[in-house]
Design an enzyme around this catalytic site. Structure first.
Site, PDB file in Angstrom:
ATOM      1  N   ASP A  84       0.864  -1.184   0.000  1.00 38.87           N
ATOM      2  CA  ASP A  84       0.000   0.000   0.000  1.00 38.87           C
ATOM      3  C   ASP A  84       0.900   1.233   0.000  1.00 38.87           C
ATOM      4  OD1 ASP A  84      -2.225   1.532   0.001  1.00 38.87           O
ATOM      5  OD2 ASP A  84      -2.863   1.060   2.036  1.00 38.87           O
ATOM      6  N   ASP A 119      -3.693   7.122  -3.844  1.00 46.22           N
ATOM      7  CA  ASP A 119      -5.066   7.572  -4.074  1.00 46.22           C
ATOM      8  C   ASP A 119      -5.597   8.323  -2.854  1.00 46.22           C
ATOM      9  OD1 ASP A 119      -4.940   4.788  -2.944  1.00 46.22           O
ATOM     10  OD2 ASP A 119      -7.062   5.189  -2.615  1.00 46.22           O
ATOM     11  N   ALA A 190     -11.865   2.458   0.199  1.00 48.09           N
ATOM     12  CA  ALA A 190     -12.692   3.221   1.147  1.00 48.09           C
ATOM     13  C   ALA A 190     -14.005   2.529   1.479  1.00 48.09           C
ATOM     14  CB  ALA A 190     -12.948   4.629   0.609  1.00 48.09           C
ATOM     15  N   CYS A 273     -14.628 -23.544  16.368  1.00 47.16           N
ATOM     16  CA  CYS A 273     -14.412 -24.315  15.140  1.00 47.16           C
ATOM     17  C   CYS A 273     -13.519 -25.513  15.429  1.00 47.16           C
ATOM     18  CB  CYS A 273     -13.834 -23.428  14.031  1.00 47.16           C
ATOM     19  SG  CYS A 273     -12.068 -23.097  14.136  1.00 47.16           S
ATOM     20  N   CYS A 275     -10.329 -25.908  14.046  1.00 48.75           N
ATOM     21  CA  CYS A 275      -8.942 -25.658  13.657  1.00 48.75           C
ATOM     22  C   CYS A 275      -8.008 -26.151  14.764  1.00 48.75           C
ATOM     23  CB  CYS A 275      -8.718 -24.179  13.363  1.00 48.75           C
ATOM     24  SG  CYS A 275      -8.610 -23.114  14.827  1.00 48.75           S
ATOM     25  N   CYS A 278      -8.493 -24.367  18.122  1.00 48.23           N
ATOM     26  CA  CYS A 278      -9.753 -24.690  18.795  1.00 48.23           C
ATOM     27  C   CYS A 278      -9.789 -26.127  19.299  1.00 48.23           C
ATOM     28  CB  CYS A 278     -10.931 -24.431  17.851  1.00 48.23           C
ATOM     29  SG  CYS A 278     -11.211 -22.671  17.521  1.00 48.23           S
TER      30      CYS A 278
END
EC number: 2.4.2.48
Length: 659
Positions: A84, A119, A190, A273, A275, A278
């Protein structure tokens, strides 16, 4: 640079090629902080990451190291990296002490793979005057960046960011102007404030008005979209890349991401979950840990659940069930459901990108399903098909309806003045959800039989059906409606036709294949394809039509899975002779002619033009600019994409016409 490998709705599985490797899309770019990173994101599935070139530029030590050893070594990531430009800092602090040209030059210096111009991120709901002023600066800087990159022969790819706040026309204008610059990727900027405030309906308008005016051949990046609950909807709107600092920011605040929303650790009794995190830790375990260790484990969970969702989305695209997944995910929050309904207003745009046939059946999950591309497409085709004098409307039954239609149909009520039956001049249709009226002659073609819906119709379904009947009864002299339909819809008809007992549906295979050809290729195709001594060969096992001949000459095969007609060489000749240019055609240039004649597949860069009604999975004719038939095959892309892409296959050729 970018190729589509699979499609469903506007969602696509693609491959983005960069100097540091290929990236399968849709995909997530975890945000890497150049100083504070504590997690190896590649270990959890990251193929591409994003970091902030401006933060590196502002830190003298990092700036020096990045210039000396390059960005990849600086952040210890050997895959593709996007940077960025400092726009986020500009939006937060109101100013950055770097010019647009300087930040482009610096990104090239540190060897980023994909750079970004500086931008102006314009927040949602600002005044139009501010949005327009910011947009002009964004466009000026985007042009400056592309021109400078090209003049310096830089290696990096370049983002051009779509801005325009929440003004759809400004988003369209920005996308149109950026497209002229021919950048490599197009982020939609944005939008974070919209997502943070659950303004998902407005997000749909922003994304759809941007994507519809961007080139199909370039990836789109929804900037700041890092929550997995939004991924499926965003992909269905045509977004290919996402970036996420949420995985670590939420972890700092003891919040766990999920496709259903966000869980606060303090409220968890069970892990959300399956994973690794978890499965190996309980909420109490996490709460008892030191802050830093807990943060890293929650961040790992957040990455796991995010990448798992993207794998599921890609699989849904492969099998053609993306919209079922979207409809499921959007029921996680009322504002997401509102966004899904807003997406229904863009069904005409989405239809252009949706394949005709899919591996998965159409599942009706609620009123939102009625706005899907398949339903719109069927209604459009049904309106265009030739009609007979009378219409018989039957209640739904087991699919395919035509196979199980009863010899004794029952009583029929008359809409309009009663006339003597003429069954040879009567259309027979079944009334059902989600496709309204389904002619029995075409009921086996995808998705008219390949769909499931609840037997109990909801209010929206009833309204849809009533509107459907109200429109189509006006097209016929006499409409005969089955008593079960009258009862289900509580229609105020009281006159049973005096010849109800004589109403029979006579199955006719030749009429069936002609109707399917008209539905698939356009009105008139059936008579053109199936003229002569027609012989129809069926499967001994299933009884389905498989091959259709004129004498011993094969005209078409009928695909068992979806009843689509697959042209033979003779079928292609007949369809070509009977249809006007450019109907059903893909036109290739002279360079491609000899390869097409030999049956080689057609690449997009050789296509001059094509029928605008072509959709992915269509059977198409391949011709030269003088309309000479060269070959025939299956479209892999829709017309919009075929015309825009300069890389990858457009048509999988079945056979060339070379003698």
């Amino acid at each position: 640079m970018f190729e589509i490998k699979a499609k469903d709705n506007r969602g696509r599985v693609g491959v983005l090629k960069t100097n540091s490797g290929d990236v399968k899309t849709p995909n997530l770019m975890p945000v890497i902080h150049p100083r504070k990173q504590t997690i190896d994101v590649k270990k959890y599935g990251a193929d591409i990451v994003i970091t902030n070139a401006y933060l590196i530029y502002k830190d003298e030590d990092l700036k020096k190291k990045a210039a000396e050893i390059g960005l990849h070594k600086l952040i210890n990531f050997d895959g593709p990296i996007m940077t960025d430009s400092g726009s986020f800092q500009l939006s937060v602090y109101g100013d950055v002490d770097i010019t647009n040209k300087e930040v482009i030059e610096f990104q090239e210096l540190i060897k980023t793979d994909i750079g970004t111009s500086l931008d102006i991120p314009t927040a949602p709901f600002v005044t139009r005057e501010k949005a327009e002023a910011d947009l002009e600066v964004t466009l000026e800087r985007a042009k400056e960046a592309v021109d400078y990159r090209n003049s310096q022969n830089m290696e990096m790819k370049l983002n051009s960011v779509v801005q325009g706040s929440t003004f759809p026309d400004l988003r369209r204008k920005c996308a149109d102007e950026l497209t002229k610059l021919d950048a490599d990727l197009y982020p939609i900027g944005a939008v974070v404030p919209l997502m943070e405030s659950y303004h998902y309906k407005e997000l749909v308008d922003v994304v759809m008005n941007s994507v519809a005016h961007l080139p199909d051949s370039k990836p789109r990046h929804l900037m700041g979209a890092g929550h997995p609950m939004i991924f499926a909807l965003a992909v269905a709107m045509g977004c290919d890349l996402f970036d996420s600092a949420a995985y670590i920011l939420y972890a700092e605040d003891d919040r766990l991401l999920s496709v259903r929303g966000t869980y606060k650790l303090e409220n968890l009794q069970e892990m959300p979950c399956s994973c690794e995190v978890c499965c190996n830790y309980t909420p109490d375990d996490l709460r008892a840990m030191p802050k830093e260790k807990r943060r890293d484990l929650i961040a790992q969970h957040n990455l796991n659940v995010s990448f798992a969702e993207l794998r599921l989305i890609r699989q849904a695209i492969y099998e053609g069930s993306l919209m079922e997944l979207v409809e499921e995910r959007c029921r996680a929050h009322p504002n997401l459901l509102e966004a899904l309904r807003q997406l229904g207003n863009y069904s005409k745009d989405l239809e252009k990108y949706d394949p005709r046939s899919k591996k998965s059946a159409f599942f009706y999950t609620g009123s939102e399903s009625l706005y899907r591309s398949e339903v719109l497409r069927h209604i459009q085709k049904l309106r265009a098909m030739p009609r007979k004098r009378d219409l018989v409307i039957l209640p739904p039954s087991r699919k395919p309806y035509s196979k199980y239609v009863s010899s004794k149909l029952g009583n029929f009520y008359v809409y309009g003045s009663e006339q003597e039956l003429d069954l040879n001049n009567t259309d027979f249709m079944v009334l059902d959800i989600p496709f309204g009226l389904i002619p029995l002659e075409i009921d086996e073609i995808y998705p008219l039989s390949q769909n499931e819906s609840p037997r109990t119709w909801d209010v929206s379904s009833l309204e849809f059906i009533e509107d459907f009947i109200s429109e189509f009864v006006e097209y016929y002299d006499q409409v005969l409606i089955h008593s079960n339909v009258i009862k289900k819809l509580d229609i105020g008809l009281y006159n049973i036709h005096s010849q109800s007992d004589e109403i029979r549906y006579a199955k006719d295979d030749l009429k069936k294949v002609k109707a399917i050809a008209d539905y698939q290729f356009g009105v008139g195709a059936g008579d053109a394809l199936f003229a002569g001594n027609i012989k129809i060969e069926k499967s001994k096992k299933t009884g389905k039509i498989r091959h259709i001949y004129d004498g011993k000459t094969l005209i078409v095969n009928m695909r068992a899975s979806d009843s689509f007609l697959i042209l033979s060489k003779e079928g292609a000749k007949r369809l070509h002779a009977a249809t006007q240019y450019p109907k059903n055609r893909v036109v290739v240039n002279k360079d491609s002619e000899p390869f097409s004649l030999e049956g080689k597949s057609v690449f997009a860069k050789f296509v001059v033009e094509c029928d605008e009604d072509i959709r992915a999975k269509d059977e198409v004719l391949i011709v030269n600019e003088e309309d000479k038939l060269l070959a025939y095959g299956k479209a892999l892309l829709g017309a919009c994409e075929i015309n825009d892409f300069q890389t990858g296959q457009a048509i999988k050729t079945r056979k060339g016409m070379k003698k």
